[in-house]
Motif scaffolding. Structure first.
Motif, PDB file in Angstrom:
ATOM      1  N   MET A 100       0.845  -1.193   0.000  1.00 40.02           N
ATOM      2  CA  MET A 100       0.000   0.000   0.000  1.00 40.02           C
ATOM      3  C   MET A 100       0.884   1.248   0.000  1.00 40.02           C
ATOM      4  O   MET A 100       1.839   1.335   0.767  1.00 40.02           O
ATOM      5  N   ILE A 157     -14.185  -1.336  -0.507  1.00 45.95           N
ATOM      6  CA  ILE A 157     -13.306  -2.363   0.067  1.00 45.95           C
ATOM      7  C   ILE A 157     -13.443  -2.397   1.596  1.00 45.95           C
ATOM      8  O   ILE A 157     -13.553  -3.477   2.198  1.00 45.95           O
ATOM      9  N   PRO A 195      -8.044  -0.721   5.022  1.00 43.36           N
ATOM     10  CA  PRO A 195      -8.297  -1.338   6.330  1.00 43.36           C
ATOM     11  C   PRO A 195      -7.090  -2.014   6.964  1.00 43.36           C
ATOM     12  O   PRO A 195      -7.032  -2.128   8.183  1.00 43.36           O
ATOM     13  N   GLY A 240      -2.721  -4.293  -2.737  1.00 37.67           N
ATOM     14  CA  GLY A 240      -1.437  -4.526  -2.063  1.00 37.67           C
ATOM     15  C   GLY A 240      -1.242  -5.947  -1.575  1.00 37.67           C
ATOM     16  O   GLY A 240      -0.112  -6.408  -1.411  1.00 37.67           O
ATOM     17  N   ARG A 282       5.375 -10.026   3.532  1.00 35.01           N
ATOM     18  CA  ARG A 282       5.053 -10.102   2.104  1.00 35.01           C
ATOM     19  C   ARG A 282       6.249  -9.933   1.172  1.00 35.01           C
ATOM     20  O   ARG A 282       6.119 -10.175  -0.024  1.00 35.01           O
TER      21      ARG A 282
HETATM   22  O1  LIG Z   1      -2.458  -4.765   1.349  1.00 36.55           O
HETATM   23  C1  LIG Z   1      -3.598  -5.258   1.396  1.00 36.55           C
HETATM   24  O2  LIG Z   1      -3.839  -6.373   1.875  1.00 36.55           O
HETATM   25  C2  LIG Z   1      -4.707  -4.493   0.791  1.00 36.55           C
HETATM   26  C3  LIG Z   1      -4.410  -3.437  -0.026  1.00 36.55           C
HETATM   27  C4  LIG Z   1      -5.440  -2.660  -0.731  1.00 36.55           C
HETATM   28  O3  LIG Z   1      -4.991  -2.335  -2.039  1.00 36.55           O
HETATM   29  C5  LIG Z   1      -6.770  -3.405  -0.803  1.00 36.55           C
HETATM   30  O4  LIG Z   1      -6.710  -4.459  -1.737  1.00 36.55           O
HETATM   31  C6  LIG Z   1      -7.154  -3.949   0.536  1.00 36.55           C
HETATM   32  O5  LIG Z   1      -7.319  -2.858   1.395  1.00 36.55           O
HETATM   33  C7  LIG Z   1      -6.091  -4.916   1.093  1.00 36.55           C
END
Ligand SMILES: O=C(O)C1=C[C@@H](O)[C@@H](O)[C@H](O)C1
Ligand SMILES: Nc1ncnc2c1ncn2[C@@H]1O[C@H](COP(=O)(O)OP(=O)(O)OP(=O)(O)O)[C@@H](O)[C@H]1O
Ligand SMILES: [Mg+2]
Length: 173
Positions: A10, A44, A117, A78, A134
């Motif tokens: 993110m 989301i 979130p 992300g 990750r």
């Molecule tokens: O890093 C993540 O797990 C996420 C990133 C966002 O792009 C969204 O796909 C969601 O908020 C989850």
């Protein structure tokens, strides 16, 4: 041209760079998060609170496969890389470009934001943990670009140069 999948944590710049890259290459850009929001008709953040993360991951996995895999830039959520089958799908169907960014720089870029979130700008250790967990998944890419102190123009130019080298030196991507 095979699809370009932009991956990264993110705040790494996927949306911003994806838009500029699509303009440079004159192909459309699709953002997996926005695509899911449109298809499901929910934000989301609401999917996470009302249905849970696992349901969101299922949408992410299913919709990734429905997107075109030619002449498109796809900016990914992300967390798309946490599912092995998504990594495999992207590696087999396009150019996977990981936009790396140092986590402290990401904290400067992304302030507390209810639309993300899983981004905890208050308890930074939670976000750092997620980021570290990750990293090996992100690193399974065709091209890794450190964006930490690079301008948008530099990043886009580096990607275009890399694509050109991948295509044997011609500009037809
Ligand atoms: O890093 C993540 O797990 C996420 C990133 C966002 O792009 C969204 O796909 C969601 O908020 C989850
Ligand atoms: N190379 C950069 N230099 C300076 N600011 C940047 C850079 N890349 C991104 N930013 C800024 O960081 C913020 C997040 O960028 P962006 O929304 O493009 O990231 P993202 O990877 O799409 O994030 P998310 O996964 O949460 O959707 C934006 O305010 C953007 O302007
Ligand atoms: Mg984005």
């Amino acid at each position: 041209m095979k699809a370009i999948y932009l991956t990264g944590f993110m705040g790494a710049g996927k949306t911003t760079i994806g838009k500029r890259l699509s303009e440079a290459l004159q192909v459309p850009v699709i953002d997996t998060d926005l695509y899911i929001e449109e298809k499901i008709g929910k934000k989301i953040a609401d999917i996470f609170t009302e249905d849970g993360e696992q349901v969101f991951r299922k949408y992410e996995r299913e919709y990734l496969r429905l997107l075109p895999n030619r002449d498109v830039v796809i900016t990914t959520g992300g967390g798309i890389v946490i599912q092995e089958e998504n990594r495999r799908w992207m590696m087999n169907n396009g150019h996977v470009i990981f936009l790396y960014c140092d986590i402290e720089t990401i904290f400067d870029r992304v302030k507390t934001d209810p639309t993300r979130p899983l981004f905890d700008a208050v308890h930074k250790e939670n976000t750092r943990r997620l980021y570290n967990q990750r990293m090996s998944f992100y690193n399974e890419a065709h091209f890794i670009l450190d964006t930490t102190s690079k301008s948008f123009d530099d990043i886009v130019n580096s990607i275009l140069l890399w694509l050109r080298s991948e295509q044997g030196g011609n500009n037809n991507y």
